[in-house]
Design a protein around this motif. Sequence first.
Motif, PDB file in Angstrom:
ATOM      1  N   GLY A  92       2.799  25.581  71.000  1.00 50.65           N
ATOM      2  CA  GLY A  92       1.114  25.715  70.976  1.00 50.65           C
ATOM      3  C   GLY A  92       0.486  26.098  72.306  1.00 50.65           C
ATOM      4  O   GLY A  92       1.358  26.616  73.203  1.00 50.65           O
ATOM      5  N   ARG A  93      -0.818  25.874  72.440  1.00 48.56           N
ATOM      6  CA  ARG A  93      -1.477  26.205  73.415  1.00 48.56           C
ATOM      7  C   ARG A  93      -0.863  25.500  74.688  1.00 48.56           C
ATOM      8  O   ARG A  93      -0.606  24.127  74.533  1.00 48.56           O
ATOM      9  N   CYS A  94      -0.931  26.150  75.705  1.00 43.70           N
ATOM     10  CA  CYS A  94      -0.193  25.403  77.057  1.00 43.70           C
ATOM     11  C   CYS A  94      -1.212  24.373  77.673  1.00 43.70           C
ATOM     12  O   CYS A  94      -2.213  24.582  77.972  1.00 43.70           O
ATOM     13  N   LEU A  95      -0.409  23.131  78.033  1.00 41.49           N
ATOM     14  CA  LEU A  95      -1.209  22.145  78.815  1.00 41.49           C
ATOM     15  C   LEU A  95      -0.918  22.008  80.368  1.00 41.49           C
ATOM     16  O   LEU A  95      -1.313  21.325  81.078  1.00 41.49           O
ATOM     17  N   PHE A  96       0.006  22.916  80.618  1.00 46.63           N
ATOM     18  CA  PHE A  96       0.485  22.776  82.203  1.00 46.63           C
ATOM     19  C   PHE A  96      -0.592  23.677  83.056  1.00 46.63           C
ATOM     20  O   PHE A  96      -1.426  24.253  82.606  1.00 46.63           O
ATOM     21  N   LEU A  97      -0.501  22.751  84.008  1.00 47.06           N
ATOM     22  CA  LEU A  97      -1.848  23.275  85.229  1.00 47.06           C
ATOM     23  C   LEU A  97      -1.964  24.580  85.609  1.00 47.06           C
ATOM     24  O   LEU A  97      -2.782  25.367  85.553  1.00 47.06           O
ATOM     25  N   GLU A  98      -0.384  25.255  85.714  1.00 49.11           N
ATOM     26  CA  GLU A  98      -0.311  26.437  86.041  1.00 49.11           C
ATOM     27  C   GLU A  98      -0.590  27.536  85.233  1.00 49.11           C
ATOM     28  O   GLU A  98      -0.442  28.573  85.438  1.00 49.11           O
ATOM     29  N   ALA A  99      -0.572  27.138  83.857  1.00 55.84           N
ATOM     30  CA  ALA A  99      -0.872  28.092  82.834  1.00 55.84           C
ATOM     31  C   ALA A  99      -1.942  28.565  82.423  1.00 55.84           C
ATOM     32  O   ALA A  99      -2.985  27.435  82.508  1.00 55.84           O
TER      33      ALA A  99
ATOM     34  N   ARG B  94       1.855  35.181  71.570  1.00 59.15           N
ATOM     35  CA  ARG B  94       1.158  34.594  70.413  1.00 59.15           C
ATOM     36  C   ARG B  94       2.095  34.991  69.235  1.00 59.15           C
ATOM     37  O   ARG B  94       2.267  34.125  68.203  1.00 59.15           O
ATOM     38  N   GLU B  95       2.523  36.109  69.331  1.00 60.00           N
ATOM     39  CA  GLU B  95       3.233  36.620  67.790  1.00 60.00           C
ATOM     40  C   GLU B  95       4.443  35.625  67.567  1.00 60.00           C
ATOM     41  O   GLU B  95       4.963  35.554  66.350  1.00 60.00           O
TER      42      GLU B  95
END
Length: 670
Positions: free
Chosen positions: A137-144, A185-186
């Motif tokens: 899924g979408r990234c939750l990491f601060l650096e991403a 995304r692919e």
Amino acid sequence: MVTQSFRRHLKSSVCSGLFLALLPLPGLAEEALGRAGAVVPLTSRFILNGTVLDYGQGGVVSEGLVAGGKRDLVPQADMTLALSQDLREGISGALFHRRQTGWYAQLRTTLDAQTITTTQREAVDLTGSRTYLTVTGRCLFLEADPDAYCSYTPGIAVEAADLDPDTLVPNDFAVDSEFGLVIDRETHDALKASGFQRGMAGGETVGLALDLPNSGFTYAQDRAGLNGIKRREDSRSQLVASVSHLEQNLFSNDAGAALDRTVRGVVLLDEEDWDRDAFALQALSWLLPGADGRLRPGDDAPDVGISNNLFYAANNTRLPQDSFTTYHASLSRVAHSATPPRTAAETPVAWSNSLWLGFSPIRDVDQSVELRYAPTGPRETTASSFRQGGIAGDLSGRITIVDALTQDLSQIQLSDVEDLFVQTGAELTTQDAIRQVTFREEHAFRYAPHLSFSGNRTSGTSVLRYYTGALLDEDTNAYAGMAYSLNSGSGWTAHLGAEAYSDPDQDHYSKLQANLSKAVTLSPGRRLSLGASGLAELDRPELDGTTPRLGEGDNVVDVAAGYRESGFTLSLRQRFSGVGTDDETTSTTLGLGVDPSPRLAMNFEITPYSSEDSYIAASTGLAWGLMDSPGAPRLRVQWSKIKYDYGTDGVGQPFETSEQTVLAALQMTF
């Protein structure tokens, strides 16, 4: 004492001039000794590397083999040849002297290596599993980048190539992506195809795909007929040659007699056993002084009525078993009887002490276990579950991770991940297989320098032995021991012995031994004997017990009875092993011996009951003299059936096997 025939021979030799006793020679130089005629064998007897020899024998030969359907054919050879012999005797002044010398060559097979392999086979049902998981899924990491997509599982796969071919468990696993990896995304969209996906073909892969065909097993009762056990014994022998020189001197004056013996030998060891210590020991053996038992001439004529106890004492020396001598010096003494002894108890006491150097075998034991599963049927799925989707599919939860900077535990709430997509699946499988366990016990033998001092006190009814020494291996194994044997003359015999070792191994360990027996003559030609013996192993290193071996047992007690009459013998033995332990066992053995003629002897034994894990269930043998003359070739053949009990298999069936062996040997003395 020296027999009357020896006395008659000695007197006739004096009369015939073979003794130079009347010549006024000042000492006992070799030229003062004349060649002896007939010699009483006992008075010239000695033991060389386990072989009993008398003066005048040309050699002793034993050639044979041990064979069996479940073991190697093992040749056995033990040959001793007299290269040269000389015996001279004479009287000078008031001292009798006999000098015996000889060179002897020996060749013997010894065990170099032995491997006992036991293979247990049991039918099992292997339980396996397949596990699938992706979380993206979408990234939750601060650096991403918040618009980027991440994988919330590491990429790990276990496939057929990663499995150990024997145990079917992973040797390794492939890590093809990391937790928190930013993905295309692919790739995220490709996971939404039907069935479990890890990404696009040829592209990046994510998630877990673990295929484990063996995560456990159960014993298959319905296929228990396939269970079984096999045992095989493979041995390798080597030839060890040696050349030895003997010098033995017998002295007698009017007060007593002395016998000195010096043996020096060269032993041709295997090249792996040659080191500086072995070389130094062999060189030292030829530099050490010989034993010297010379007596002072007496005031009266020498007494040649020498007690037999002197010759018994010289050969009652405790010599290391299965060893090779490089140096042996012994000195034995006895006082003459003031009056002729009337019983064995009245014969004079003889003392003997000796120093021995040589090489003794050391055994190294290595045990190993190999496990293998051999599938015998297709792998079938017994249960499966697979789901995929996002929050709408009711796939939610938490993932616990370790913060890379603070090393603190933190959690990601899956419901906070935008465009979350999860695949999760599991399958349980079963497969018919054979579980094969191979136990291998390997024995390797080598020779180490050995130093031993021993002595004994020999009377007409008893022998007291005392000894100490050291096996000079990597770790010195020092020892001390004592043994006492008694023969009452009224049918009672007894023995008591004890040994203590500083660094015990499989063959050299501390122990206590005792036995007591009584023989009763019922009538002329009919004899009954009763006896009991015991052995306690105090500190013998324990093996894991997976390989039963004959004669094993920490604490053993044997009770035996025998009856002999007119050429046949009946025997009964009751054996108790592991006395005082949780592994106490018993066995009962019946025996029959028959002597149809002076040249033929046969024996039969059967063990109708035994709870020991290894025992001889039945045996029969014969010894046949090929000719009537003394020392004629003698053929010995022995057949045995040996049973081994390994307990029970996984479903409670007996795990037993057996083997049949044949020992054949031709022995001769010339």
